[in-house]
Design a protein around this motif. Structure first.
Motif, PDB file in Angstrom:
ATOM      1  N   VAL A 163       0.825  -1.206   0.000  1.00 52.66           N
ATOM      2  CA  VAL A 163       0.000   0.000   0.000  1.00 52.66           C
ATOM      3  C   VAL A 163       0.861   1.258   0.000  1.00 52.66           C
ATOM      4  O   VAL A 163       0.654   2.181  -0.785  1.00 52.66           O
ATOM      5  N   ALA A 164       1.861   1.323   0.903  1.00 53.39           N
ATOM      6  CA  ALA A 164       2.679   2.524   1.035  1.00 53.39           C
ATOM      7  C   ALA A 164       3.529   2.784  -0.194  1.00 53.39           C
ATOM      8  O   ALA A 164       4.008   3.905  -0.405  1.00 53.39           O
ATOM      9  N   LYS A 165       3.712   1.783  -1.030  1.00 52.81           N
ATOM     10  CA  LYS A 165       4.546   1.943  -2.222  1.00 52.81           C
ATOM     11  C   LYS A 165       3.972   2.984  -3.166  1.00 52.81           C
ATOM     12  O   LYS A 165       4.705   3.661  -3.890  1.00 52.81           O
ATOM     13  N   PHE A 166       2.651   3.157  -3.185  1.00 47.66           N
ATOM     14  CA  PHE A 166       2.029   4.022  -4.190  1.00 47.66           C
ATOM     15  C   PHE A 166       1.604   5.386  -3.643  1.00 47.66           C
ATOM     16  O   PHE A 166       1.732   6.393  -4.326  1.00 47.66           O
ATOM     17  N   MET A 167       1.072   5.419  -2.402  1.00 47.17           N
ATOM     18  CA  MET A 167       0.592   6.696  -1.854  1.00 47.17           C
ATOM     19  C   MET A 167       0.763   6.691  -0.341  1.00 47.17           C
ATOM     20  O   MET A 167       0.929   5.642   0.286  1.00 47.17           O
ATOM     21  N   THR A 168       0.650   7.874   0.227  1.00 48.73           N
ATOM     22  CA  THR A 168       0.697   7.985   1.683  1.00 48.73           C
ATOM     23  C   THR A 168      -0.618   7.458   2.270  1.00 48.73           C
ATOM     24  O   THR A 168      -1.649   7.427   1.585  1.00 48.73           O
ATOM     25  N   PRO A 169      -0.605   7.074   3.558  1.00 45.91           N
ATOM     26  CA  PRO A 169      -1.831   6.539   4.165  1.00 45.91           C
ATOM     27  C   PRO A 169      -3.019   7.480   4.081  1.00 45.91           C
ATOM     28  O   PRO A 169      -4.142   7.044   3.790  1.00 45.91           O
ATOM     29  N   ARG A 170      -2.822   8.751   4.325  1.00 41.54           N
ATOM     30  CA  ARG A 170      -3.946   9.687   4.297  1.00 41.54           C
ATOM     31  C   ARG A 170      -4.512   9.817   2.880  1.00 41.54           C
ATOM     32  O   ARG A 170      -5.721   9.958   2.692  1.00 41.54           O
ATOM     33  N   ARG A 171      -3.647   9.780   1.889  1.00 38.61           N
ATOM     34  CA  ARG A 171      -4.142   9.853   0.515  1.00 38.61           C
ATOM     35  C   ARG A 171      -4.913   8.590   0.144  1.00 38.61           C
ATOM     36  O   ARG A 171      -5.886   8.626  -0.600  1.00 38.61           O
ATOM     37  N   TRP A 172      -4.471   7.445   0.682  1.00 44.83           N
ATOM     38  CA  TRP A 172      -5.214   6.203   0.438  1.00 44.83           C
ATOM     39  C   TRP A 172      -6.616   6.303   1.039  1.00 44.83           C
ATOM     40  O   TRP A 172      -7.596   5.889   0.419  1.00 44.83           O
TER      41      TRP A 172
ATOM     42  N   THR B 116     -11.680  -4.972   6.066  1.00 44.62           N
ATOM     43  CA  THR B 116     -12.324  -4.451   4.860  1.00 44.62           C
ATOM     44  C   THR B 116     -11.391  -3.548   4.051  1.00 44.62           C
ATOM     45  O   THR B 116     -11.836  -2.854   3.148  1.00 44.62           O
ATOM     46  N   LEU B 117     -10.126  -3.543   4.388  1.00 40.62           N
ATOM     47  CA  LEU B 117      -9.111  -2.766   3.679  1.00 40.62           C
ATOM     48  C   LEU B 117      -9.459  -1.277   3.654  1.00 40.62           C
ATOM     49  O   LEU B 117      -9.247  -0.583   2.664  1.00 40.62           O
ATOM     50  N   CYS B 118     -10.009  -0.805   4.781  1.00 43.78           N
ATOM     51  CA  CYS B 118     -10.358   0.620   4.846  1.00 43.78           C
ATOM     52  C   CYS B 118      -9.116   1.496   4.987  1.00 43.78           C
ATOM     53  O   CYS B 118      -9.157   2.693   4.698  1.00 43.78           O
ATOM     54  N   LEU B 119      -8.012   0.914   5.498  1.00 41.44           N
ATOM     55  CA  LEU B 119      -6.718   1.590   5.651  1.00 41.44           C
ATOM     56  C   LEU B 119      -6.726   2.671   6.718  1.00 41.44           C
ATOM     57  O   LEU B 119      -5.810   3.491   6.786  1.00 41.44           O
ATOM     58  N   ASP B 120      -7.775   2.696   7.565  1.00 42.00           N
ATOM     59  CA  ASP B 120      -7.796   3.672   8.658  1.00 42.00           C
ATOM     60  C   ASP B 120      -6.648   3.431   9.621  1.00 42.00           C
ATOM     61  O   ASP B 120      -6.137   4.378  10.240  1.00 42.00           O
ATOM     62  N   CYS B 121      -6.234   2.172   9.768  1.00 40.39           N
ATOM     63  CA  CYS B 121      -5.136   1.872  10.693  1.00 40.39           C
ATOM     64  C   CYS B 121      -3.830   2.509  10.229  1.00 40.39           C
ATOM     65  O   CYS B 121      -3.010   2.939  11.046  1.00 40.39           O
ATOM     66  N   LEU B 122      -3.641   2.584   8.917  1.00 41.15           N
ATOM     67  CA  LEU B 122      -2.425   3.211   8.393  1.00 41.15           C
ATOM     68  C   LEU B 122      -2.390   4.694   8.729  1.00 41.15           C
ATOM     69  O   LEU B 122      -1.374   5.239   9.170  1.00 41.15           O
TER      70      LEU B 122
END
Length: 517
Positions: free
Chosen positions: A4-13, A283-289
């Protein structure tokens, strides 16, 4: 590698996910708005349901029919095998609505949120649904998340918007200066966005209440429906066990602050164990990132299946679900409705001969597409086994002789996709005249509405000139309507147009010789 981090920052995801959710929800609503006859192509309108792996799998099992169009659901299966339950976090309309109507301050019901055994409910519902499908029963598809949203928007939310707009227009029209702008506005939105005639659905409040109940469960635990009840979430969760991209490893920067566990909407990250998360619940919401202050959370590609959890289905639960499903189907088929149909159970063209109950996935697409509002969701006319399957209520709306939209829009061909010429010859019922209520027969007053409205080239309703005694005692010539049931196809326009107040003097009944429900 952190995929995930390879493409964008967590907040942008996270921003990207919310943007995708909004776009998909708006597209879903647009497909519903333009689902009526003359709107968007049927293949586009019914695409959301054909993407539903649960609906397509249950239909395949129950009908023993493999449809080429069902292959669209394999896209979601492939997505799940790569990214886990990304459907739930990014694409599901109900999931998006649960996020939108989520309380900012939650009750501290940690006992309920941590009661992982409750997660077995969704697997129990999934297994019971699939075993019942083996017996040709699809009743439990009323709990599929897409059918819940479709039925609610069709029967409750969109009609409510229409009635609110009409009420506001009526009120403002009393101001003379606003009349011309209001007329222009009305011409712009009807029929482009809103129907020309208001739509009415029976028990709309029931559908709205069920949907509101699903939303209200959010106040007990975040994404309560997705965690504990959703059968589609259960199916995707099992597939996610072998998903490739998953959150299973936490880097050395993690300090164990539990910020990720606090924001996880499905409770898949256990407090005190930030590295222990179940991909079948993520659910791959990425809130944890985004919540991690030290960028300690990672999503990596793994080819090893995830560990089986204690709340995942086991042999005992499979056997219990099989027993419940078998007993339930047996009880449903012991009802009186299995012996003889309700006389007013008029189905869409070709549906009765098509074994409707073992094919209909209760999505309500046909109900939405019907231009006259005549198709309504069934309640108990064919028992619980047929609940929320489509039936025609001619007093509400007739089967338009120039329309075959219901069969075209049905995603599983429970209503066969008949050409217009074929549809016009399909018998869905037969009309009978109640001479004790008919204006011409009972009151001896002229009325030939039913004959005038009959759309068949060779009228199924004919007029017989008869001498009758008028109220004053004199003999007069009167045209009395009669039904030629060799020609009648049961479209119901005669019942709909009958000017008698209350129950129509001419009614359409289901074909008596058809043994199917």
């Amino acid at each position: 590698m952190n995929v995930v981090a390879k493409f964008m920052t967590p907040r942008r995801w996270r921003t990207a996910r919310k943007s995708v959710q909004i776009v998909i929800l708006l597209a879903f609503i647009a497909l519903l708005v333009w689902a009526r006859q003359g709107g968007w192509p049927a293949e586009l309108v019914n695409a959301p349901m054909r993407l539903d792996p649960l609906g397509m799998l249950a239909h395949l099992v129950a009908s023993r029919t493999l449809l080429a169009t069902s292959a669209l659901a394999l896209l979601i299966v492939a997505l799940t095998l790569f990214f886990g339950r990304a459907w739930c976090g990014w694409l599901c309309p109900l999931g998006t609505l649960l996020d939108v109507f989520s309380p900012r301050r939650r009750a501290h019901l940690t006992g309920l949120q941590d009661l992982s055994g409750v997660r077995r409910l969704k697997y129990g519902l999934l297994l019971t649904l699939l075993v019942a499908a083996l017996f040709g029963n699809l009743t439990l598809l009323i709990f599929d998340p897409l059918t819940i949203v479709l039925r609610t928007f069709t029967t409750s939310l969109l009609p409510a918007v229409d009635h609110i707009v009409s009420a506001v227009e009526t009120t403002l029209y009393q101001v003379e200066l606003l009349r011309e702008p209001l007329a222009a506005f009305d011409a712009a939105v009807r029929p482009a966005l809103l129907p020309v005639q208001p739509a009415y659905y029976r028990d709309a409040a029931l559908f709205a209440a069920l949907f509101a109940g699903v939303i209200a469960l959010n106040w007990l635990a975040p994404r309560f429906w997705c965690r504990y009840l959703c059968p589609l979430g259960g199916l995707l969760g099992l597939l996610s066990k072998v998903g490739i991209v998953r959150r299973e490893v936490v880097s050395a920067q993690c300090t164990g602050c539990d910020a990720c566990a606090r924001v996880c909407p499905t409770g898949t990250i256990q407090p005190g164990q930030p590295g222990a998360s179940d991909p079948s619940e993520c659910t791959l919401c990425l809130d944890c990132l985004a919540a991690c202050p030290r960028n300690g959370a990672t999503f990596k590609a793994r080819l090893v299946p995830a560990r089986w959890q204690r709340y995942d289905p086991d042999r005992r639960q499979v056997l219990a679900a099989a027993g419940v499903a078998a007993a339930g189907v047996g009880v449903l088929r012991s009802e009186m409705t299995a012996r003889r149909d309700d006389a007013h159970l008029v189905r869409p063209p070709g549906a009765r001969e098509n074994e409707l109950l073992s094919k209909c996935i209760r999505c309500g697409q046909c109900v939405r597409a019907c231009p006259t509002n005549g198709l309504q969701p069934a309640l108990l006319e064919s028992g619980l086994e047929g609940v929320w399957t489509p039936l025609l209520l001619p007093r509400v709306g007739y089967c338009d002789y120039s329309c075959n939209a219901c069969g075209q829009v049905c995603p599983v061909q429970a209503i066969p996709p008949l050409s217009l010429d074929e549809k016009r010859t399909r018998i869905i019922g037969a009309a009978y005249i109640d001479t004790t209520r008919c204006i011409a027969w009972a009151d001896h007053r002229p009325c030939i509405v039913c004959e005038e409205m009959c759309p068949l080239p060779e009228k199924a309703i004919t007029l017989e000139i008869t001498q009758v005694r008028a109220a004053g005692g004199e003999m007069v010539s009167l045209q009395l309507p009669r039904v030629d049931r060799e020609r009648c196809i049961g479209c119901g326009i005669c019942e709909y147009k009958c000017p008698v107040n209350g129950q129509s003097a001419i009614r359409v009944y289901a074909p008596a010789s058809d043994p199917l429900g």
